[in-house]
Design a protein around this motif. Structure first.
Motif, PDB file in Angstrom:
ATOM      1  N   THR A  37       0.737  -1.143  -0.128  1.00 22.95           N
ATOM      2  CA  THR A  37      -0.089   0.069   0.001  1.00 22.95           C
ATOM      3  C   THR A  37       0.975   1.189  -0.045  1.00 22.95           C
ATOM      4  OG1 THR A  37      -1.738  -1.017   1.071  1.00 22.95           O
ATOM      5  CG2 THR A  37      -1.874   1.305   1.160  1.00 22.95           C
ATOM      6  N   LEU A  38       1.830   1.024   0.851  1.00 24.63           N
ATOM      7  CA  LEU A  38       2.572   2.523   0.845  1.00 24.63           C
ATOM      8  C   LEU A  38       3.421   2.827  -0.310  1.00 24.63           C
ATOM      9  CD1 LEU A  38       3.507   4.734   2.730  1.00 24.63           C
ATOM     10  CD2 LEU A  38       5.666   3.490   3.583  1.00 24.63           C
ATOM     11  N   THR A  39       3.960   1.824  -0.990  1.00 22.03           N
ATOM     12  CA  THR A  39       4.801   1.809  -2.021  1.00 22.03           C
ATOM     13  C   THR A  39       3.698   2.331  -3.233  1.00 22.03           C
ATOM     14  OG1 THR A  39       6.086  -0.065  -1.559  1.00 22.03           O
ATOM     15  CG2 THR A  39       6.114   0.532  -3.968  1.00 22.03           C
ATOM     16  N   SER A  40       2.629   1.765  -3.237  1.00 23.71           N
ATOM     17  CA  SER A  40       1.609   2.258  -4.243  1.00 23.71           C
ATOM     18  C   SER A  40       1.244   3.679  -4.135  1.00 23.71           C
ATOM     19  CB  SER A  40       0.204   1.355  -4.125  1.00 23.71           C
ATOM     20  OG  SER A  40      -0.599   1.838  -4.894  1.00 23.71           O
ATOM     21  N   VAL A  41       1.072   4.136  -3.048  1.00 25.65           N
ATOM     22  CA  VAL A  41       0.398   5.563  -2.715  1.00 25.65           C
ATOM     23  C   VAL A  41       1.727   6.595  -3.243  1.00 25.65           C
ATOM     24  CG1 VAL A  41       0.195   7.430  -0.799  1.00 25.65           C
ATOM     25  CG2 VAL A  41      -1.347   5.071  -0.850  1.00 25.65           C
ATOM     26  N   ILE A  42       2.981   6.095  -2.707  1.00 27.23           N
ATOM     27  CA  ILE A  42       4.192   7.048  -3.060  1.00 27.23           C
ATOM     28  C   ILE A  42       4.288   6.979  -4.600  1.00 27.23           C
ATOM     29  CG2 ILE A  42       6.587   7.071  -3.101  1.00 27.23           C
ATOM     30  CD1 ILE A  42       6.614   6.217  -0.260  1.00 27.23           C
ATOM     31  N   ASP A  43       4.224   5.846  -5.227  1.00 23.04           N
ATOM     32  CA  ASP A  43       4.243   5.981  -6.709  1.00 23.04           C
ATOM     33  C   ASP A  43       3.077   6.645  -7.422  1.00 23.04           C
ATOM     34  OD1 ASP A  43       6.570   4.290  -6.398  1.00 23.04           O
ATOM     35  OD2 ASP A  43       5.638   2.494  -6.947  1.00 23.04           O
ATOM     36  N   GLY A  44       1.969   6.426  -6.969  1.00 23.41           N
ATOM     37  CA  GLY A  44       1.049   7.216  -7.354  1.00 23.41           C
ATOM     38  C   GLY A  44       1.189   8.753  -7.335  1.00 23.41           C
ATOM     39  N   MET A  45       1.566   8.977  -6.301  1.00 26.22           N
ATOM     40  CA  MET A  45       1.613  10.541  -5.919  1.00 26.22           C
ATOM     41  C   MET A  45       2.849  11.036  -6.779  1.00 26.22           C
ATOM     42  SD  MET A  45       1.210  10.887  -2.039  1.00 26.22           S
ATOM     43  CE  MET A  45       0.961  12.667  -1.769  1.00 26.22           C
ATOM     44  N   SER A  46       4.000  10.309  -7.102  1.00 23.98           N
ATOM     45  CA  SER A  46       4.938  10.776  -7.925  1.00 23.98           C
ATOM     46  C   SER A  46       4.517  10.868  -9.325  1.00 23.98           C
ATOM     47  CB  SER A  46       6.005   9.706  -7.710  1.00 23.98           C
ATOM     48  OG  SER A  46       6.829   9.453  -6.689  1.00 23.98           O
ATOM     49  N   ALA A  47       3.594   9.718  -9.803  1.00 23.80           N
ATOM     50  CA  ALA A  47       2.875  10.026 -11.137  1.00 23.80           C
ATOM     51  C   ALA A  47       2.098  11.034 -11.469  1.00 23.80           C
ATOM     52  CB  ALA A  47       2.449   8.751 -11.487  1.00 23.80           C
ATOM     53  N   TYR A  48       1.423  11.598 -10.228  1.00 24.17           N
ATOM     54  CA  TYR A  48       0.682  12.879 -10.329  1.00 24.17           C
ATOM     55  C   TYR A  48       1.532  14.081 -10.291  1.00 24.17           C
ATOM     56  CZ  TYR A  48      -2.476  16.459  -8.659  1.00 24.17           C
ATOM     57  OH  TYR A  48      -3.130  17.733  -8.511  1.00 24.17           O
ATOM     58  N   CYS A  49       2.692  14.117  -9.603  1.00 27.34           N
ATOM     59  CA  CYS A  49       3.457  15.251  -9.736  1.00 27.34           C
ATOM     60  C   CYS A  49       4.046  15.259 -11.224  1.00 27.34           C
ATOM     61  CB  CYS A  49       4.547  15.104  -8.684  1.00 27.34           C
ATOM     62  SG  CYS A  49       3.609  15.522  -6.999  1.00 27.34           S
ATOM     63  N   ARG A  50       4.554  13.932 -11.579  1.00 24.67           N
ATOM     64  CA  ARG A  50       5.176  14.207 -12.764  1.00 24.67           C
ATOM     65  C   ARG A  50       4.067  14.317 -14.021  1.00 24.67           C
ATOM     66  NH1 ARG A  50       7.451   9.393 -12.063  1.00 24.67           N
ATOM     67  NH2 ARG A  50       5.774   8.260 -12.989  1.00 24.67           N
ATOM     68  N   ASP A  51       2.975  13.707 -14.215  1.00 25.79           N
ATOM     69  CA  ASP A  51       2.153  13.602 -15.248  1.00 25.79           C
ATOM     70  C   ASP A  51       1.056  14.443 -15.148  1.00 25.79           C
ATOM     71  OD1 ASP A  51       3.994  11.762 -16.379  1.00 25.79           O
ATOM     72  OD2 ASP A  51       2.751  10.146 -15.442  1.00 25.79           O
ATOM     73  N   GLY A  52       0.553  14.835 -14.046  1.00 26.75           N
ATOM     74  CA  GLY A  52      -0.543  15.824 -14.020  1.00 26.75           C
ATOM     75  C   GLY A  52      -1.838  15.119 -13.856  1.00 26.75           C
ATOM     76  N   VAL A  53      -2.856  15.830 -13.444  1.00 27.40           N
ATOM     77  CA  VAL A  53      -4.406  15.340 -12.910  1.00 27.40           C
ATOM     78  C   VAL A  53      -4.907  14.504 -13.852  1.00 27.40           C
ATOM     79  CG1 VAL A  53      -6.638  16.130 -12.541  1.00 27.40           C
ATOM     80  CG2 VAL A  53      -4.570  17.670 -11.556  1.00 27.40           C
ATOM     81  N   SER A  54      -4.813  14.661 -15.320  1.00 33.79           N
ATOM     82  CA  SER A  54      -5.571  13.973 -16.209  1.00 33.79           C
ATOM     83  C   SER A  54      -5.069  12.325 -16.136  1.00 33.79           C
ATOM     84  CB  SER A  54      -5.395  14.166 -17.688  1.00 33.79           C
ATOM     85  OG  SER A  54      -3.829  14.341 -17.843  1.00 33.79           O
ATOM     86  N   ASN A  55      -3.701  12.112 -15.979  1.00 32.78           N
ATOM     87  CA  ASN A  55      -3.289  10.899 -15.780  1.00 32.78           C
ATOM     88  C   ASN A  55      -3.504  10.125 -14.562  1.00 32.78           C
ATOM     89  OD1 ASN A  55      -1.660   8.357 -16.530  1.00 32.78           O
ATOM     90  ND2 ASN A  55      -0.188   9.215 -14.893  1.00 32.78           N
ATOM     91  N   VAL A  56      -3.567  10.698 -13.435  1.00 32.32           N
ATOM     92  CA  VAL A  56      -4.081   9.973 -12.238  1.00 32.32           C
ATOM     93  C   VAL A  56      -5.610  10.035 -11.889  1.00 32.32           C
ATOM     94  CG1 VAL A  56      -4.292  10.407  -9.515  1.00 32.32           C
ATOM     95  CG2 VAL A  56      -2.348  11.120 -10.891  1.00 32.32           C
ATOM     96  N   CYS A  57      -6.548  10.784 -12.708  1.00 29.68           N
ATOM     97  CA  CYS A  57      -8.056  10.465 -12.659  1.00 29.68           C
ATOM     98  C   CYS A  57      -8.338   9.430 -13.705  1.00 29.68           C
ATOM     99  CB  CYS A  57      -8.631  11.807 -13.072  1.00 29.68           C
ATOM    100  SG  CYS A  57      -8.358  13.277 -11.956  1.00 29.68           S
ATOM    101  N   ALA A  58      -7.407   9.256 -14.563  1.00 32.13           N
ATOM    102  CA  ALA A  58      -8.004   7.906 -15.269  1.00 32.13           C
ATOM    103  C   ALA A  58      -7.318   6.690 -14.757  1.00 32.13           C
ATOM    104  CB  ALA A  58      -7.070   8.241 -16.872  1.00 32.13           C
ATOM    105  N   THR A  59      -6.867   6.527 -13.653  1.00 32.61           N
ATOM    106  CA  THR A  59      -6.277   5.336 -13.207  1.00 32.61           C
ATOM    107  C   THR A  59      -7.479   4.903 -12.193  1.00 32.61           C
ATOM    108  OG1 THR A  59      -5.014   6.342 -11.437  1.00 32.61           O
ATOM    109  CG2 THR A  59      -3.944   5.630 -13.585  1.00 32.61           C
TER     110      THR A  59
END
Length: 70
Positions: free
Chosen positions: A48-70
């Motif tokens: 869980t912790l790794t998933s949250v960290i990776d997802g937050m990193s992706a959000y910072c790197r790729d922006g809102v549209s990428n995170v909302c699509a997952t």
């Protein structure tokens, strides 16, 4: 409640409770939390912790549209 607390005080707010996905953590941060705590969800899945960290990193790197699509 995080938003109201962040507006009312001048100290960092830590969001905790119910954080099991990157989206949960991002929501707390967007509401004004300076940090988030992943607690009980870690007992249900060690990843869980790794998933949250990776997802937050992706959000910072790729922006809102990428995170909302997952």
């Amino acid at each position: 409640m995080v938003y109201q607390c962040a507006q009312a005080v001048k100290i960092p707010i830590i969001g905790c409770g119910g954080i099991t996905t990157p989206s949960d953590a991002i929501e707390y941060m967007l509401a004004g939390a300076a940090a988030v705590q992943v607690g009980t969800a870690s007992f249900l899945s060690a990843m869980t912790l790794t998933s949250v960290i990776d997802g937050m990193s992706a959000y910072c790197r790729d922006g809102v549209s990428n995170v909302c699509a997952t």
